[in-house]
Design a protein around this motif. Structure first.
Motif, short mmCIF file in Angstrom:
data_model
loop_
_atom_site.label_atom_id
_atom_site.label_comp_id
_atom_site.label_asym_id
_atom_site.label_seq_id
_atom_site.Cartn_x
_atom_site.Cartn_y
_atom_site.Cartn_z
N TYR A 17 10.17 1.37 22.50
CA TYR A 17 8.84 0.99 22.86
C TYR A 17 8.82 0.16 23.94
O TYR A 17 9.94 -0.40 24.63
N HIS A 18 7.45 -0.24 24.58
CA HIS A 18 7.42 -1.02 25.42
C HIS A 18 6.47 -2.26 25.14
O HIS A 18 5.71 -2.39 24.11
N GLU A 19 7.09 -3.15 25.61
CA GLU A 19 6.55 -4.83 25.41
C GLU A 19 5.28 -4.96 26.16
O GLU A 19 5.19 -4.76 27.12
N GLY A 28 2.12 2.57 12.61
CA GLY A 28 1.88 2.60 14.12
C GLY A 28 1.73 1.39 14.53
O GLY A 28 1.14 0.18 14.31
N SER A 29 1.73 1.40 16.21
CA SER A 29 1.76 -0.08 16.77
C SER A 29 0.25 -0.74 16.82
O SER A 29 0.11 -1.88 17.05
N ASP A 30 -0.82 0.08 16.71
CA ASP A 30 -2.17 -0.37 16.74
C ASP A 30 -2.71 -0.53 15.37
O ASP A 30 -4.04 -1.16 15.16
N VAL A 31 -2.01 -0.28 14.53
CA VAL A 31 -2.65 -0.28 12.89
C VAL A 31 -2.92 -1.93 12.58
O VAL A 31 -3.73 -2.07 12.00
N GLY A 50 4.22 -8.05 21.41
CA GLY A 50 5.25 -7.24 20.80
C GLY A 50 4.98 -5.88 21.08
O GLY A 50 4.66 -5.49 22.73
N ARG A 51 4.98 -4.78 20.41
CA ARG A 51 4.84 -3.45 20.57
C ARG A 51 3.24 -3.22 20.48
O ARG A 51 2.78 -2.10 20.21
N GLY A 52 2.60 -4.18 20.13
CA GLY A 52 1.19 -4.34 19.61
C GLY A 52 0.78 -4.85 18.51
O GLY A 52 -0.26 -4.99 18.08
N SER A 102 -1.68 12.19 25.08
CA SER A 102 -0.57 12.16 24.16
C SER A 102 -0.30 10.68 24.78
O SER A 102 0.23 10.22 25.84
N THR A 103 -0.15 9.46 23.91
CA THR A 103 0.18 8.19 24.26
C THR A 103 1.43 8.18 24.71
O THR A 103 1.92 7.42 25.48
N ALA A 104 2.36 8.78 23.83
CA ALA A 104 3.86 8.95 24.13
C ALA A 104 4.27 9.42 25.35
O ALA A 104 4.90 8.83 26.03
N VAL A 121 2.10 9.17 28.13
CA VAL A 121 1.47 8.28 29.00
C VAL A 121 2.45 7.15 29.15
O VAL A 121 3.13 6.69 30.34
N TYR A 122 3.08 6.55 28.01
CA TYR A 122 4.08 5.65 28.33
C TYR A 122 5.49 6.12 28.80
O TYR A 122 6.08 5.52 29.63
N ARG A 123 5.79 7.12 28.58
CA ARG A 123 6.98 7.84 29.24
C ARG A 123 6.91 7.86 30.62
O ARG A 123 8.01 7.59 31.36
N GLY A 180 -6.97 2.23 26.52
CA GLY A 180 -5.57 2.50 26.06
C GLY A 180 -4.68 3.49 26.97
O GLY A 180 -4.95 3.24 28.27
N SER A 181 -4.29 4.60 26.28
CA SER A 181 -3.75 5.57 27.12
C SER A 181 -4.71 6.56 27.60
O SER A 181 -4.53 7.54 28.30
N GLY A 182 -6.02 6.46 27.39
CA GLY A 182 -7.01 7.33 27.96
C GLY A 182 -7.36 8.55 26.85
O GLY A 182 -6.69 8.68 25.70
C1 LIG Z 1 -1.80 2.66 24.14
C2 LIG Z 1 -2.37 1.89 22.98
C3 LIG Z 1 -3.01 0.66 23.49
O1 LIG Z 1 -3.83 0.27 22.45
O2 LIG Z 1 -3.31 2.79 22.32
P1 LIG Z 1 -3.86 4.35 22.26
O3 LIG Z 1 -4.19 4.86 23.59
O4 LIG Z 1 -2.87 4.96 21.65
O5 LIG Z 1 -5.08 4.29 21.46
C4 LIG Z 1 -1.09 1.55 22.37
O6 LIG Z 1 -0.07 1.08 22.61
C5 LIG Z 1 -0.53 2.86 21.31
O7 LIG Z 1 -0.38 2.50 19.94
P2 LIG Z 1 -0.45 3.56 18.81
O8 LIG Z 1 -0.87 4.73 19.04
O9 LIG Z 1 -0.43 2.90 17.48
O10 LIG Z 1 1.26 3.86 19.13
P3 LIG Z 1 2.52 4.41 18.25
O11 LIG Z 1 1.99 5.36 17.10
O12 LIG Z 1 3.25 3.34 17.51
O13 LIG Z 1 3.43 5.03 19.41
C6 LIG Z 1 3.23 6.32 20.11
C7 LIG Z 1 4.07 6.47 21.10
O14 LIG Z 1 3.84 5.59 22.19
C8 LIG Z 1 4.79 4.92 22.68
N1 LIG Z 1 4.56 3.32 22.58
C9 LIG Z 1 3.61 2.75 21.72
C10 LIG Z 1 3.51 1.62 21.74
C11 LIG Z 1 4.11 0.73 22.48
N2 LIG Z 1 4.01 -0.56 22.53
N3 LIG Z 1 5.07 1.39 23.30
C12 LIG Z 1 5.57 2.63 23.39
O15 LIG Z 1 6.26 3.00 24.07
C13 LIG Z 1 6.08 5.16 22.08
O16 LIG Z 1 6.62 6.44 22.67
C14 LIG Z 1 5.52 5.79 20.59
O17 LIG Z 1 6.59 6.99 20.15
#
Ligand SMILES: C[C@@](CO)(OP(=O)(O)O)[C@H](O)COP(=O)(O)OP(=O)(O)OC[C@H]1O[C@@H](n2ccc(N)nc2=O)[C@H](O)[C@@H]1O
Ligand SMILES: Nc1ncnc2c1ncn2[C@@H]1O[C@H](COP(=O)(O)OP(=O)(O)O)[C@@H](O)[C@H]1O
Length: 289
Positions: free
Chosen positions: A25-27, A134-137, A150-152, A176-178, A180-182, A247-249
């Motif tokens: 995960y990302h901080e 999930g991180s946003d829950v 943290g991770r959110g 896909s959030t995953a 975009v982080y990748r 967020g990740s759009g």
């Molecule tokens: C980017 C954000 C910003 O609010 O929102 P969305 O665009 O999804 O709404 C969040 O960080 C998304 O949170 P959420 O959608 O709950 O993420 P999770 O299900 O926990 O993780 C999905 C994937 O995103 C990546 N992930 C998520 C959170 C984090 N702090 N670091 C990560 O690298 C991981 O690869 C993970 O497998």
């Protein structure tokens, strides 16, 4: 017995990534707030020991992949609940849009089942459980405005931001959030001024909020989907006070003080985008009644 719960969307007024963690995960450091765009969750008691999902939206899974299902399943396991539930999800929040629709459905299900199954848990306890889904829950369990780190999942409450319109436009794509982080190169990000954003919110300073918006995930999504940049440009041209991807759009939002400009942006974007909304921020946290 039935319980109705609102599940509002969130926007990220700022989103910074500090580093990638050993667990993958990302901080993060995010200033988030809930907006008046919500799914409606109807929870009906089922004597049979089952979780049933009903949704008319073809993008929403009706099985254990649904985050609301996962919320119910987690509570059943953790508190040995023998009753079941039918979870009706009336979807308004666009799916895979950076607005945390699924996370908010899960959070609303936690709040609603706490009541339906008479579990007596606090918001803090529900937020800790939410982090397992999930991180946003966790943020969505509380709602309102917060700094999430943290991770959110680590949530510090902030006051409501100054009143304004939020105009949201979602192009015809899901992200896909995953992924975009990748694709994010953490070494190269331009960090947004998170502390400045927090001070602006605390001081009720609308211009300060507008000058402090920033999202390090924006460039990644913009490079994948140029239409997101086009929407940003259009919103700016129509006179938005601030424009940012959430967020990740791919949803882009603008903050707008004046009604006339809100109408101009809303009307200008309709027809060009998949969905456009003009809403207010909610400001306040959820309560358990
Ligand atoms: C980017 C954000 C910003 O609010 O929102 P969305 O665009 O999804 O709404 C969040 O960080 C998304 O949170 P959420 O959608 O709950 O993420 P999770 O299900 O926990 O993780 C999905 C994937 O995103 C990546 N992930 C998520 C959170 C984090 N702090 N670091 C990560 O690298 C991981 O690869 C993970 O497998
Ligand atoms: N209740 C739900 N509502 C929407 N999507 C859900 C739900 N449960 C699981 N999902 C899945 O989660 C993914 C991300 O959805 P969503 O939470 O809307 O987006 P985001 O993570 O961009 O905020 C979707 O692709 C969808 O398949």
């Amino acid at each position: 017995m039935k319980v109705l719960v609102k599940a509002p969307a969130k926007i990220n007024l700022s989103l910074d990534v500090l580093h990638k963690r050993p667990d993958g995960y990302h901080e993060v450091e995010m200033v988030m707030t809930t907006i008046d765009l919500a799914d409606r969750i109807e929870l009906s008691l089922l004597e049979e020991d089952r979780i049933v999902i009903h949704s008319h939206n073809r993008f929403v899974p009706d099985d254990q992949r649904n985050l609301a299902y996962q919320a119910a399943h987690l509570l059943k396991l953790r508190f040995q609940v023998k009753q079941g539930v039918v979870i009706g999800i009336e979807k308004t929040i666009p799916v895979a849009a950076g607005l945390a629709g699924g996370s908010s459905d899960a959070a609303a299900t936690l709040r609603g089942l706490n009541k339906l199954w008479k579990l007596g848990l606090s918001l803090d306890e529900l937020a800790v459980l939410g982090a397992e889904i999930g991180s946003d829950v966790s943020f969505c369990v509380y709602g309102g405005t917060a700094l999430a780190t943290g991770r959110g999942e680590i949530i510090e409450e902030l006051p409501a931001p100054p009143t304004c319109w939020v105009v949201l436009a979602k192009p015809f794509i899901g992200v896909s959030t995953a992924e975009v982080y990748r694709r994010l190169n953490v070494e190269k990000v331009q960090h947004p001024p998170t502390k400045q954003m927090i001070s602006a919110i605390e001081n009720g300073d609308f211009n300060g909020v507008c000058n402090s918006v920033g999202n390090v995930l924006e460039d990644v999504t913009l490079s994948l989907y140029p239409e997101v940049a086009q929407i940003k440009d259009q919103m700016k041209r129509f006179g938005a006070d601030a424009v940012l991807m959430s967020g990740s759009g791919p949803t882009v939002f603008s903050l707008v003080a004046h009604d006339s400009r809100m109408h101009r942006i809303y009307n200008g974007l309709r027809g060009f985008c998949d969905q456009v909304f003009a809403v207010r921020m909610l400001g306040e946290r959820h309560t358990l009644d």
